[in-house]
Design a protein around this motif. Sequence first.
Motif, PDB file in Angstrom:
ATOM      1  N   TRP A   3       0.819  -1.209   0.000  1.00 32.78           N
ATOM      2  CA  TRP A   3       0.000   0.000   0.000  1.00 32.78           C
ATOM      3  C   TRP A   3       0.855   1.263   0.000  1.00 32.78           C
ATOM      4  CZ3 TRP A   3      -4.743  -0.048  -1.516  1.00 32.78           C
ATOM      5  CH2 TRP A   3      -5.528  -1.175  -1.326  1.00 32.78           C
ATOM      6  N   LEU A   4       1.923   1.245   0.786  1.00 32.77           N
ATOM      7  CA  LEU A   4       2.798   2.425   0.836  1.00 32.77           C
ATOM      8  C   LEU A   4       3.482   2.653  -0.505  1.00 32.77           C
ATOM      9  CD1 LEU A   4       4.036   4.700   2.522  1.00 32.77           C
ATOM     10  CD2 LEU A   4       5.869   3.123   3.154  1.00 32.77           C
ATOM     11  N   ALA A   5       3.978   1.571  -1.120  1.00 33.81           N
ATOM     12  CA  ALA A   5       4.627   1.701  -2.425  1.00 33.81           C
ATOM     13  C   ALA A   5       3.655   2.241  -3.471  1.00 33.81           C
ATOM     14  CB  ALA A   5       5.186   0.342  -2.862  1.00 33.81           C
ATOM     15  N   LEU A   6       2.412   1.783  -3.416  1.00 34.71           N
ATOM     16  CA  LEU A   6       1.394   2.271  -4.343  1.00 34.71           C
ATOM     17  C   LEU A   6       1.118   3.761  -4.139  1.00 34.71           C
ATOM     18  CD1 LEU A   6      -1.326  -0.535  -4.557  1.00 34.71           C
ATOM     19  CD2 LEU A   6      -0.084   0.494  -6.477  1.00 34.71           C
ATOM     20  N   ILE A   7       0.927   4.149  -2.885  1.00 38.35           N
ATOM     21  CA  ILE A   7       0.613   5.555  -2.582  1.00 38.35           C
ATOM     22  C   ILE A   7       1.760   6.466  -2.989  1.00 38.35           C
ATOM     23  CG2 ILE A   7       0.194   7.200  -0.705  1.00 38.35           C
ATOM     24  CD1 ILE A   7      -1.290   4.904   0.752  1.00 38.35           C
ATOM     25  N   LEU A   8       2.985   6.080  -2.625  1.00 37.48           N
ATOM     26  CA  LEU A   8       4.155   6.891  -2.977  1.00 37.48           C
ATOM     27  C   LEU A   8       4.314   6.988  -4.492  1.00 37.48           C
ATOM     28  CD1 LEU A   8       6.788   5.609  -0.369  1.00 37.48           C
ATOM     29  CD2 LEU A   8       5.680   7.857  -0.400  1.00 37.48           C
ATOM     30  N   GLY A   9       4.102   5.862  -5.188  1.00 32.71           N
ATOM     31  CA  GLY A   9       4.269   5.857  -6.630  1.00 32.71           C
ATOM     32  C   GLY A   9       3.216   6.661  -7.357  1.00 32.71           C
ATOM     33  N   ILE A  10       1.968   6.527  -6.929  1.00 30.79           N
ATOM     34  CA  ILE A  10       0.876   7.278  -7.572  1.00 30.79           C
ATOM     35  C   ILE A  10       1.037   8.774  -7.338  1.00 30.79           C
ATOM     36  CG2 ILE A  10      -1.613   7.708  -7.521  1.00 30.79           C
ATOM     37  CD1 ILE A  10      -1.967   4.709  -6.941  1.00 30.79           C
ATOM     38  N   ALA A  11       1.438   9.152  -6.120  1.00 32.81           N
ATOM     39  CA  ALA A  11       1.652  10.574  -5.828  1.00 32.81           C
ATOM     40  C   ALA A  11       2.741  11.149  -6.724  1.00 32.81           C
ATOM     41  CB  ALA A  11       2.027  10.750  -4.361  1.00 32.81           C
ATOM     42  N   TRP A  12       3.796  10.367  -6.946  1.00 31.97           N
ATOM     43  CA  TRP A  12       4.888  10.829  -7.814  1.00 31.97           C
ATOM     44  C   TRP A  12       4.422  10.910  -9.267  1.00 31.97           C
ATOM     45  CZ3 TRP A  12      10.465   8.338  -8.059  1.00 31.97           C
ATOM     46  CH2 TRP A  12      11.358   9.303  -8.535  1.00 31.97           C
ATOM     47  N   LEU A  13       3.584   9.964  -9.658  1.00 33.86           N
ATOM     48  CA  LEU A  13       3.050   9.968 -11.020  1.00 33.86           C
ATOM     49  C   LEU A  13       2.185  11.205 -11.257  1.00 33.86           C
ATOM     50  CD1 LEU A  13       2.885   8.341 -13.660  1.00 33.86           C
ATOM     51  CD2 LEU A  13       0.861   7.205 -12.730  1.00 33.86           C
ATOM     52  N   VAL A  14       1.364  11.558 -10.277  1.00 33.07           N
ATOM     53  CA  VAL A  14       0.532  12.762 -10.383  1.00 33.07           C
ATOM     54  C   VAL A  14       1.407  13.995 -10.531  1.00 33.07           C
ATOM     55  CG1 VAL A  14      -1.077  14.262  -9.137  1.00 33.07           C
ATOM     56  CG2 VAL A  14      -1.429  11.784  -9.133  1.00 33.07           C
ATOM     57  N   LEU A  15       2.482  14.048  -9.737  1.00 35.20           N
ATOM     58  CA  LEU A  15       3.409  15.181  -9.831  1.00 35.20           C
ATOM     59  C   LEU A  15       4.063  15.233 -11.208  1.00 35.20           C
ATOM     60  CD1 LEU A  15       4.755  17.564  -8.422  1.00 35.20           C
ATOM     61  CD2 LEU A  15       6.455  15.966  -7.500  1.00 35.20           C
ATOM     62  N   SER A  16       4.344  14.076 -11.778  1.00 36.39           N
ATOM     63  CA  SER A  16       4.930  14.032 -13.123  1.00 36.39           C
ATOM     64  C   SER A  16       3.981  14.608 -14.161  1.00 36.39           C
ATOM     65  CB  SER A  16       5.282  12.588 -13.495  1.00 36.39           C
ATOM     66  OG  SER A  16       6.257  12.058 -12.638  1.00 36.39           O
ATOM     67  N   VAL A  17       2.713  14.239 -14.061  1.00 35.16           N
ATOM     68  CA  VAL A  17       1.705  14.744 -15.001  1.00 35.16           C
ATOM     69  C   VAL A  17       1.578  16.259 -14.894  1.00 35.16           C
ATOM     70  CG1 VAL A  17      -0.751  14.717 -15.579  1.00 35.16           C
ATOM     71  CG2 VAL A  17       0.435  12.574 -15.039  1.00 35.16           C
ATOM     72  N   LYS A  18       1.682  16.790 -13.678  1.00 35.93           N
ATOM     73  CA  LYS A  18       1.571  18.237 -13.484  1.00 35.93           C
ATOM     74  C   LYS A  18       2.641  19.003 -14.265  1.00 35.93           C
ATOM     75  CE  LYS A  18      -0.724  18.370  -8.970  1.00 35.93           C
ATOM     76  NZ  LYS A  18      -0.618  18.819  -7.556  1.00 35.93           N
ATOM     77  N   GLY A  19       3.744  18.333 -14.540  1.00 33.39           N
ATOM     78  CA  GLY A  19       4.816  19.002 -15.284  1.00 33.39           C
ATOM     79  C   GLY A  19       4.403  19.446 -16.668  1.00 33.39           C
ATOM     80  N   PHE A  20       3.405  18.776 -17.250  1.00 38.12           N
ATOM     81  CA  PHE A  20       2.957  19.136 -18.600  1.00 38.12           C
ATOM     82  C   PHE A  20       2.042  20.366 -18.606  1.00 38.12           C
ATOM     83  CE2 PHE A  20       4.133  14.684 -18.941  1.00 38.12           C
ATOM     84  CZ  PHE A  20       4.824  14.658 -20.140  1.00 38.12           C
ATOM     85  N   PHE A  21       1.664  20.814 -17.427  1.00 38.51           N
ATOM     86  CA  PHE A  21       0.775  21.968 -17.327  1.00 38.51           C
ATOM     87  C   PHE A  21       1.486  23.218 -16.832  1.00 38.51           C
ATOM     88  CE2 PHE A  21      -1.840  18.170 -17.000  1.00 38.51           C
ATOM     89  CZ  PHE A  21      -2.859  18.443 -17.892  1.00 38.51           C
ATOM     90  N   THR A  22       2.808  23.152 -16.733  1.00 34.74           N
ATOM     91  CA  THR A  22       3.559  24.338 -16.340  1.00 34.74           C
ATOM     92  C   THR A  22       3.616  25.315 -17.511  1.00 34.74           C
ATOM     93  OG1 THR A  22       5.640  23.281 -16.997  1.00 34.74           O
ATOM     94  CG2 THR A  22       4.977  23.096 -14.684  1.00 34.74           C
TER      95      THR A  22
END
Length: 320
Positions: free
Chosen positions: A268-287
């Motif tokens: 569960w922790l690996a999933l949460i940490l990974g998904i949060a990082w993935l969301v942050l990655s997607v945000k990079g396309f909206f800068t």
Amino acid sequence: MNKASTEVDTQQEYVSHHVMEPGPLADRKLTGTWKDYVTVTKLGIIIGNLLTVFTGMWLASAATGHSLDGVTILCTLLGAALIIASGTCLNNYLDRDIDQKMQRTKKRALAQGRLDSKSVLTMGFVFAILGTTLLLPMGYLATLVALFGLFGYVVLYTLWLKRTHELNTVVGSVAGAVPPMIGWAAVAKSLDPGAWVLFSIMFVWQIPHFLAIAIRRYEDYKNAGIPMLPVVRGFRDTKWQMLNYTAGLIPVSLLLPLSVSMSSAYVWLALILGIAWLVLSVKGFFTKGHEETIDWAKKYFIYSLVYLVLLFTSMIVLVN
């Protein structure tokens, strides 16, 4: 002409105009203190890597049933630390010319001539010998893995690809992924599937981590003529690479319970940490604009460190 050919031609043109061979830097004002000698070892990098070395030892003991004693822990950690320090010293020595051209590194002791470059070179070789001496009693495999990492970092990455090709980040990540394998091999005397999972996690993690640095320090790398991916291909292509590796890290991190008995809380922790990082990655396309992208890369870089520390700490705490 297709896009791939154009990209290759562009990169070759960039390298031919900007690549620099390692050259001597005249030593001057040798006013360095003991603190300068410490800085060339990049103590922060050593400490961060030792967390992964210890994790490798801890999980190897749990997975294989081999006992983990104080002598093994001490010799492995100290030996690995010396090998890593060897790499950072040799990196400082080889990069002393381009360090002068970058805001981030121009105040380093060798870049400013506060230390004798030959002394730092000697430190690198002495640390390698001492580290090898400490690791040999832990087994030839652990020693060879450590020396492979040192060779990859110093020769393949620093001396060759860092100055010539955008693949420098990928090759450097291979070398940087060996610390947990050193720990595993020192305990198990073999490289079992769990060791390769730890290697894979470290490898995949490092690429977006260092690409975030490359974006943050875009101007530095451009001025120094270092063909990092953002300099050669631009921010958008770099963001896609970061997104791909961040997404790939989620399933890779979930492979660990297949080879090492872990609590479900790790999953569960690996999933949460990974998904949060993935969301942050997607945000990079909206800068919007250069400065906003740089600000995003800073946040991305910080989160990558948080991710690594939390993930590897959880491995230690949540192993069954």
